[in-house]
Every structure is written in C-alpha cells, then in structure tokens.
Design a protein around this motif. Structure first.
Motif, PDB file in Angstrom:
ATOM      1  N   GLN A 125      79.282  41.704  49.490  1.00 59.15           N
ATOM      2  CA  GLN A 125      79.155  40.379  48.900  1.00 59.15           C
ATOM      3  C   GLN A 125      80.507  39.850  48.416  1.00 59.15           C
ATOM      4  O   GLN A 125      80.681  38.644  48.262  1.00 59.15           O
ATOM      5  CB  GLN A 125      78.168  40.398  47.733  1.00 59.15           C
ATOM      6  CG  GLN A 125      76.715  40.318  48.175  1.00 59.15           C
ATOM      7  CD  GLN A 125      76.246  41.544  48.935  1.00 59.15           C
ATOM      8  OE1 GLN A 125      76.438  42.667  48.506  1.00 59.15           O
ATOM      9  NE2 GLN A 125      75.647  41.329  50.098  1.00 59.15           N
ATOM     10  N   ALA A 126      81.462  40.751  48.162  1.00 60.19           N
ATOM     11  CA  ALA A 126      82.788  40.321  47.696  1.00 60.19           C
ATOM     12  C   ALA A 126      83.745  41.496  47.803  1.00 60.19           C
ATOM     13  O   ALA A 126      83.335  42.652  47.861  1.00 60.19           O
ATOM     14  CB  ALA A 126      82.717  39.834  46.253  1.00 60.19           C
ATOM     15  N   MET A 127      85.048  41.156  47.805  1.00 57.35           N
ATOM     16  CA  MET A 127      86.095  42.172  47.742  1.00 57.35           C
ATOM     17  C   MET A 127      87.087  41.758  46.669  1.00 57.35           C
ATOM     18  O   MET A 127      87.455  40.588  46.563  1.00 57.35           O
ATOM     19  CB  MET A 127      86.818  42.327  49.074  1.00 57.35           C
ATOM     20  CG  MET A 127      87.904  43.393  49.032  1.00 57.35           C
ATOM     21  SD  MET A 127      88.587  43.720  50.665  1.00 57.35           S
ATOM     22  CE  MET A 127      89.748  45.035  50.256  1.00 57.35           C
ATOM     23  N   VAL A 128      87.509  42.741  45.880  1.00 59.87           N
ATOM     24  CA  VAL A 128      88.513  42.537  44.845  1.00 59.87           C
ATOM     25  C   VAL A 128      89.661  43.497  45.129  1.00 59.87           C
ATOM     26  O   VAL A 128      89.440  44.701  45.261  1.00 59.87           O
ATOM     27  CB  VAL A 128      87.948  42.829  43.437  1.00 59.87           C
ATOM     28  CG1 VAL A 128      89.011  42.577  42.366  1.00 59.87           C
ATOM     29  CG2 VAL A 128      86.689  42.017  43.162  1.00 59.87           C
ATOM     30  N   VAL A 129      90.881  42.969  45.250  1.00 59.25           N
ATOM     31  CA  VAL A 129      92.061  43.819  45.394  1.00 59.25           C
ATOM     32  C   VAL A 129      92.769  43.786  44.046  1.00 59.25           C
ATOM     33  O   VAL A 129      93.301  42.765  43.627  1.00 59.25           O
ATOM     34  CB  VAL A 129      92.986  43.336  46.526  1.00 59.25           C
ATOM     35  CG1 VAL A 129      94.181  44.292  46.663  1.00 59.25           C
ATOM     36  CG2 VAL A 129      92.220  43.257  47.844  1.00 59.25           C
ATOM     37  N   LEU A 130      92.733  44.937  43.373  1.00 62.94           N
ATOM     38  CA  LEU A 130      93.128  45.028  41.975  1.00 62.94           C
ATOM     39  C   LEU A 130      93.735  46.378  41.672  1.00 62.94           C
ATOM     40  O   LEU A 130      93.019  47.365  41.762  1.00 62.94           O
ATOM     41  CB  LEU A 130      91.883  44.809  41.116  1.00 62.94           C
ATOM     42  CG  LEU A 130      91.948  45.090  39.643  1.00 62.94           C
ATOM     43  CD1 LEU A 130      92.884  44.105  38.960  1.00 62.94           C
ATOM     44  CD2 LEU A 130      90.566  44.991  39.028  1.00 62.94           C
ATOM     45  N   PRO A 131      94.995  46.467  41.349  1.00 63.57           N
ATOM     46  CA  PRO A 131      95.988  45.409  41.416  1.00 63.57           C
ATOM     47  C   PRO A 131      96.390  45.165  42.869  1.00 63.57           C
ATOM     48  O   PRO A 131      96.260  46.041  43.709  1.00 63.57           O
ATOM     49  CB  PRO A 131      97.160  45.970  40.613  1.00 63.57           C
ATOM     50  CG  PRO A 131      97.051  47.454  40.795  1.00 63.57           C
ATOM     51  CD  PRO A 131      95.571  47.737  40.864  1.00 63.57           C
ATOM     52  N   CYS A 132      96.882  43.967  43.124  1.00 67.75           N
ATOM     53  CA  CYS A 132      97.305  43.598  44.476  1.00 67.75           C
ATOM     54  C   CYS A 132      98.826  43.540  44.523  1.00 67.75           C
ATOM     55  O   CYS A 132      99.431  42.701  43.857  1.00 67.75           O
ATOM     56  CB  CYS A 132      96.709  42.250  44.861  1.00 67.75           C
ATOM     57  SG  CYS A 132      97.117  41.757  46.550  1.00 67.75           S
ATOM     58  N   SER A 133      99.412  44.422  45.294  1.00 67.63           N
ATOM     59  CA  SER A 133     100.870  44.413  45.453  1.00 67.63           C
ATOM     60  C   SER A 133     101.286  43.201  46.271  1.00 67.63           C
ATOM     61  O   SER A 133     100.499  42.634  47.030  1.00 67.63           O
ATOM     62  CB  SER A 133     101.337  45.700  46.139  1.00 67.63           C
ATOM     63  OG  SER A 133     100.889  45.718  47.487  1.00 67.63           O
ATOM     64  N   MET A 134     102.532  42.823  46.147  1.00 69.11           N
ATOM     65  CA  MET A 134     103.055  41.727  46.952  1.00 69.11           C
ATOM     66  C   MET A 134     103.123  42.126  48.426  1.00 69.11           C
ATOM     67  O   MET A 134     102.974  41.274  49.302  1.00 69.11           O
ATOM     68  CB  MET A 134     104.429  41.294  46.442  1.00 69.11           C
ATOM     69  CG  MET A 134     104.380  40.579  45.103  1.00 69.11           C
ATOM     70  SD  MET A 134     103.435  39.034  45.159  1.00 69.11           S
ATOM     71  CE  MET A 134     101.957  39.475  44.285  1.00 69.11           C
ATOM     72  N   HIS A 135     103.278  43.413  48.708  1.00 69.02           N
ATOM     73  CA  HIS A 135     103.225  43.895  50.093  1.00 69.02           C
ATOM     74  C   HIS A 135     101.854  43.595  50.691  1.00 69.02           C
ATOM     75  O   HIS A 135     101.751  43.028  51.791  1.00 69.02           O
ATOM     76  CB  HIS A 135     103.518  45.401  50.147  1.00 69.02           C
ATOM     77  CG  HIS A 135     103.296  45.989  51.502  1.00 69.02           C
ATOM     78  ND1 HIS A 135     104.247  45.955  52.494  1.00 69.02           N
ATOM     79  CD2 HIS A 135     102.211  46.604  52.045  1.00 69.02           C
ATOM     80  CE1 HIS A 135     103.765  46.530  53.586  1.00 69.02           C
ATOM     81  NE2 HIS A 135     102.531  46.929  53.341  1.00 69.02           N
ATOM     82  N   THR A 136     100.803  43.959  49.966  1.00 71.42           N
ATOM     83  CA  THR A 136      99.454  43.729  50.463  1.00 71.42           C
ATOM     84  C   THR A 136      99.168  42.240  50.584  1.00 71.42           C
ATOM     85  O   THR A 136      98.602  41.791  51.589  1.00 71.42           O
ATOM     86  CB  THR A 136      98.425  44.427  49.553  1.00 71.42           C
ATOM     87  OG1 THR A 136      98.663  45.839  49.599  1.00 71.42           O
ATOM     88  CG2 THR A 136      97.001  44.143  49.980  1.00 71.42           C
ATOM     89  N   ALA A 137      99.554  41.472  49.576  1.00 67.44           N
ATOM     90  CA  ALA A 137      99.338  40.023  49.639  1.00 67.44           C
ATOM     91  C   ALA A 137     100.042  39.433  50.864  1.00 67.44           C
ATOM     92  O   ALA A 137      99.465  38.605  51.580  1.00 67.44           O
ATOM     93  CB  ALA A 137      99.835  39.351  48.359  1.00 67.44           C
ATOM     94  N   GLY A 138     101.262  39.875  51.129  1.00 74.79           N
ATOM     95  CA  GLY A 138     102.003  39.386  52.282  1.00 74.79           C
ATOM     96  C   GLY A 138     101.324  39.741  53.592  1.00 74.79           C
ATOM     97  O   GLY A 138     101.232  38.912  54.505  1.00 74.79           O
ATOM     98  N   CYS A 139     100.849  40.963  53.691  1.00 75.56           N
ATOM     99  CA  CYS A 139     100.150  41.381  54.914  1.00 75.56           C
ATOM    100  C   CYS A 139      98.894  40.551  55.134  1.00 75.56           C
ATOM    101  O   CYS A 139      98.670  40.035  56.241  1.00 75.56           O
ATOM    102  CB  CYS A 139      99.798  42.865  54.847  1.00 75.56           C
ATOM    103  SG  CYS A 139     101.201  43.975  55.072  1.00 75.56           S
ATOM    104  N   VAL A 140      98.082  40.411  54.106  1.00 81.94           N
ATOM    105  CA  VAL A 140      96.836  39.656  54.253  1.00 81.94           C
ATOM    106  C   VAL A 140      97.138  38.190  54.560  1.00 81.94           C
ATOM    107  O   VAL A 140      96.483  37.578  55.416  1.00 81.94           O
ATOM    108  CB  VAL A 140      95.942  39.808  53.003  1.00 81.94           C
ATOM    109  CG1 VAL A 140      94.671  38.974  53.133  1.00 81.94           C
ATOM    110  CG2 VAL A 140      95.580  41.284  52.772  1.00 81.94           C
ATOM    111  N   ALA A 141      98.141  37.628  53.912  1.00 82.69           N
ATOM    112  CA  ALA A 141      98.504  36.225  54.138  1.00 82.69           C
ATOM    113  C   ALA A 141      98.905  35.968  55.579  1.00 82.69           C
ATOM    114  O   ALA A 141      98.708  34.869  56.095  1.00 82.69           O
ATOM    115  CB  ALA A 141      99.634  35.812  53.193  1.00 82.69           C
TER     116      ALA A 141
END
Length: 184
Positions: A78-94
C-alpha cells in the motif's frame, strides 16, 4: 496495510526503527529492505544487528535480490517509506536507476502510483540534491525531510523522533498520538 520500509546508509536509522515499531503496533505488515551501508549505520547508531532487526519486521529482503516480491508491481504494497533516504538513493530513484532491490521497489511504487515517502536526512543540500528531490516530488513521491519541529516543546530525543514518525504516519493515514498537535 502492507508497507515496505527501506533503510539506506544516511544517518537517522532511529527514525526507521521507531516507525517500524509504531506501524507493527498498529497492526500493519512490514516488509523491509536495507542497503549495505544501511546495515552499517543501523549497527553504528543503534547497535542493531541483522538478527535483531529481522525480528522487528514481518519480511526482510536481501537488497541484492532484485527478483524478490517487492520488485514487482504485482506485489500489493500500500506504500513504501525510505527512511532515512540517502542522497545516493534519491538520485538513483530520481533517474530510474534500479540497481538494487530498494531502488527497484521505490521505482515500482512510483510506476504503480502507490505512495512513496522519502525521508532525506542530509544537510546542507546542494543544487543537485534539490533537483533530484524536486524531480521525485514531480513524479509523485512525498518528500518528508527529517526536520523535527519544536512547537510541541520536546523534552527528549525520543520526543523529537516521535514527531517525525508521527508526521510520516499522517502521510500514511495511520492514526497516532505521538506528538502534541498545534492548537493555535
């Protein structure tokens, strides 16, 4: 609800542990995936081993198993939470880089139109970080920076953690009384 919690190597694993405990207490099913650096931070900041962590969740996936259930849109999270989210992970997902299970599951949440909550814990941020977070917000992710408020007059680190976890639960539609809400 089935909620996927992803933990990366950014500082702030305490938030993830508290969120998992609150969601489990509320009766939700927690599926988790932790990056290699996430394991290091969990150990360093919280002294939590893989065995101890695996007992806190319903299902723990190996981040290198890109064929796991949460890698598919047919998995009914129903949902996903990335916590904490590194900037590496944010960059990859983006940028649609799905080189591990966590980034693949986040990509699946976006493509399936399911809530994806990213909780970055980085400061300061430069323009590339901000552009990636903007791109994610434009794609439908909710960005919840790990920035606790102080209007509830916290007296402990636990109360600061609870405020952020309460804000995350608000976004998931999970009722809590983790912090005093502003009354005006």
């Amino acid at each position: 609800m089935k909620i996927v919690v992803g933990i990366t190597g950014a500082s702030g694993s305490i938030y993830a542990l508290r969120l998992i405990d609150v969601l489990r207490e509320a009766g939700h099913e927690i599926h988790a995936v932790v990056t290699d650096s996430g394991w290091q931070v969990l150990d360093y900041e919280c002294q939590v081993s893989r065995d101890a962590f695996s007992r806190r969740v319903d299902v723990l996936y190996d981040n290198h198993d890109v064929g796991a259930a949460i890698a598919s849109g047919s998995f009914r999270m129903q949902a996903m939470v990335v916590l904490p989210c590194s900037m590496h992970t944010a960059g990859c997902v983006a940028h649609g880089i799905t080189d591990n299970l966590l980034t693949r599951a986040a990509d699946v949440a976006l493509k399936e139109g399911r809530p994806l909550l990213l909780v970055p814990r980085e400061t300061p941020m430069h323009a590339i970080h901000l552009e990636n977070l903007l791109k994610l917000a434009q794609a439908g992710a909710r960005i919840i920076p790990a920035c606790p408020g102080f209007y509830h007059r916290p007296q402990s680190i636990g109360e600061l953690v609870d405020m952020l976890v309460g804000k995350i639960c608000d976004q998931l539609g999970v009722e809590t009384d983790l912090f005093a809400r502003w009354q005006g």
